[in-house]
Design a protein around this motif. Structure first.
Motif, PDB file in Angstrom:
ATOM      1  N   LYS A  71       8.732   3.886  31.454  1.00 32.37           N
ATOM      2  CA  LYS A  71       8.012   3.506  32.881  1.00 32.37           C
ATOM      3  C   LYS A  71       6.584   4.434  32.638  1.00 32.37           C
ATOM      4  CE  LYS A  71       8.314   2.779  37.806  1.00 32.37           C
ATOM      5  NZ  LYS A  71       9.039   2.930  39.017  1.00 32.37           N
ATOM      6  N   GLY A  72       5.579   3.779  33.051  1.00 28.18           N
ATOM      7  CA  GLY A  72       4.098   4.349  33.029  1.00 28.18           C
ATOM      8  C   GLY A  72       3.408   4.488  31.641  1.00 28.18           C
ATOM      9  N   ASP A  73       4.055   4.280  30.573  1.00 28.99           N
ATOM     10  CA  ASP A  73       3.344   4.385  29.219  1.00 28.99           C
ATOM     11  C   ASP A  73       2.188   3.239  29.040  1.00 28.99           C
ATOM     12  OD1 ASP A  73       4.876   6.589  28.735  1.00 28.99           O
ATOM     13  OD2 ASP A  73       6.090   5.367  27.172  1.00 28.99           O
ATOM     14  N   ARG A  74       1.132   3.626  28.762  1.00 29.22           N
ATOM     15  CA  ARG A  74       0.235   2.571  28.452  1.00 29.22           C
ATOM     16  C   ARG A  74       0.532   1.993  26.974  1.00 29.22           C
ATOM     17  NH1 ARG A  74      -5.369   4.970  29.001  1.00 29.22           N
ATOM     18  NH2 ARG A  74      -5.978   2.938  28.041  1.00 29.22           N
ATOM     19  N   LYS A  90       2.368   2.155  21.546  1.00 27.95           N
ATOM     20  CA  LYS A  90       1.724   3.047  22.536  1.00 27.95           C
ATOM     21  C   LYS A  90       0.253   3.239  22.375  1.00 27.95           C
ATOM     22  CE  LYS A  90       5.806   5.808  23.847  1.00 27.95           C
ATOM     23  NZ  LYS A  90       6.204   7.338  23.871  1.00 27.95           N
ATOM     24  N   ILE A  91      -0.375   3.329  23.581  1.00 28.15           N
ATOM     25  CA  ILE A  91      -1.992   3.628  23.392  1.00 28.15           C
ATOM     26  C   ILE A  91      -2.524   5.108  23.844  1.00 28.15           C
ATOM     27  CG2 ILE A  91      -4.013   2.973  24.466  1.00 28.15           C
ATOM     28  CD1 ILE A  91      -2.988   0.246  24.953  1.00 28.15           C
ATOM     29  N   SER A  92      -2.963   5.772  23.331  1.00 26.82           N
ATOM     30  CA  SER A  92      -3.228   7.225  23.568  1.00 26.82           C
ATOM     31  C   SER A  92      -3.814   7.303  24.928  1.00 26.82           C
ATOM     32  CB  SER A  92      -4.260   7.550  22.722  1.00 26.82           C
ATOM     33  OG  SER A  92      -5.672   7.353  22.925  1.00 26.82           O
ATOM     34  N   LYS A  93      -3.423   8.356  25.628  1.00 23.54           N
ATOM     35  CA  LYS A  93      -3.871   8.657  26.986  1.00 23.54           C
ATOM     36  C   LYS A  93      -5.341   9.177  27.334  1.00 23.54           C
ATOM     37  CE  LYS A  93       0.744   9.787  28.609  1.00 23.54           C
ATOM     38  NZ  LYS A  93       1.284   8.802  29.617  1.00 23.54           N
ATOM     39  N   LYS A  94      -6.205   8.949  26.226  1.00 22.96           N
ATOM     40  CA  LYS A  94      -7.401   9.296  26.216  1.00 22.96           C
ATOM     41  C   LYS A  94      -8.104   7.869  27.152  1.00 22.96           C
ATOM     42  CE  LYS A  94      -8.191  10.570  21.883  1.00 22.96           C
ATOM     43  NZ  LYS A  94      -9.076  10.627  20.706  1.00 22.96           N
ATOM     44  N   PRO A  95      -9.105   8.053  28.101  1.00 27.90           N
ATOM     45  CA  PRO A  95      -9.879   7.093  28.689  1.00 27.90           C
ATOM     46  C   PRO A  95     -10.406   6.128  27.689  1.00 27.90           C
ATOM     47  CG  PRO A  95     -10.858   9.291  29.329  1.00 27.90           C
ATOM     48  CD  PRO A  95      -9.712   9.514  28.329  1.00 27.90           C
ATOM     49  N   LEU A  96     -10.555   4.967  27.950  1.00 29.27           N
ATOM     50  CA  LEU A  96     -10.919   3.876  27.124  1.00 29.27           C
ATOM     51  C   LEU A  96     -12.472   4.050  26.877  1.00 29.27           C
ATOM     52  CD1 LEU A  96      -9.240   0.844  28.549  1.00 29.27           C
ATOM     53  CD2 LEU A  96      -8.765   1.955  26.571  1.00 29.27           C
ATOM     54  N   SER A  97     -13.275   4.570  27.742  1.00 31.96           N
ATOM     55  CA  SER A  97     -14.499   4.967  27.304  1.00 31.96           C
ATOM     56  C   SER A  97     -15.155   6.190  27.970  1.00 31.96           C
ATOM     57  CB  SER A  97     -15.599   3.952  28.015  1.00 31.96           C
ATOM     58  OG  SER A  97     -15.250   3.944  29.374  1.00 31.96           O
TER      59      SER A  97
END
Length: 108
Positions: A71-74, A90-97
């Motif tokens: 739960k909470g994973d992007r 899984k998508i990294s926790k870095k902001p998209l931009s």
């Protein structure tokens, strides 16, 4: 005449088979976050980037174990034509931009 009919029939059957294979492998990809996981029901509650929330079945229960999602994973999910999740990434926790640095700009 027989050869023409045979050729047309063969082309039609091959075309039908190709369309069936392409349709069977079709998937749609969505990005968002996991809101909840129900192991017993094999479903994931998923919130898209634009705020929609969906409860989707997982095509294979091993997906939940292999990807170790919580739960909470992007994540990015692939959904097949029957509405089941076929892939979770899984998508990294870095902001998209991320802010970019220009060549004439000095940052500490």
């Amino acid at each position: 005449m027989k050869k023409t009919m045979f050729a047309l029939t063969t082309i039609y059957l091959l075309w039908t088979a190709i369309v069936a294979v392409l349709t069977g492998e079709a998937a749609t990809t969505f990005a968002g976050a996991i809101v909840g996981i129900d192991q017993a029901q094999r479903t994931i509650t998923f919130q898209t980037m634009d705020g929609q929330t969906w409860a989707l079945a997982v095509a294979d229960s091993n997906l939940l174990k292999q990807e170790r999602v919580a739960k909470g994973d992007r994540v990015r999910i692939e959904v097949d034509l029957s509405g089941k999740i076929t892939k979770i990434t899984k998508i990294s926790k870095k902001p998209l931009s991320e802010p970019t640095q220009f060549l004439d700009e000095v940052r500490p």
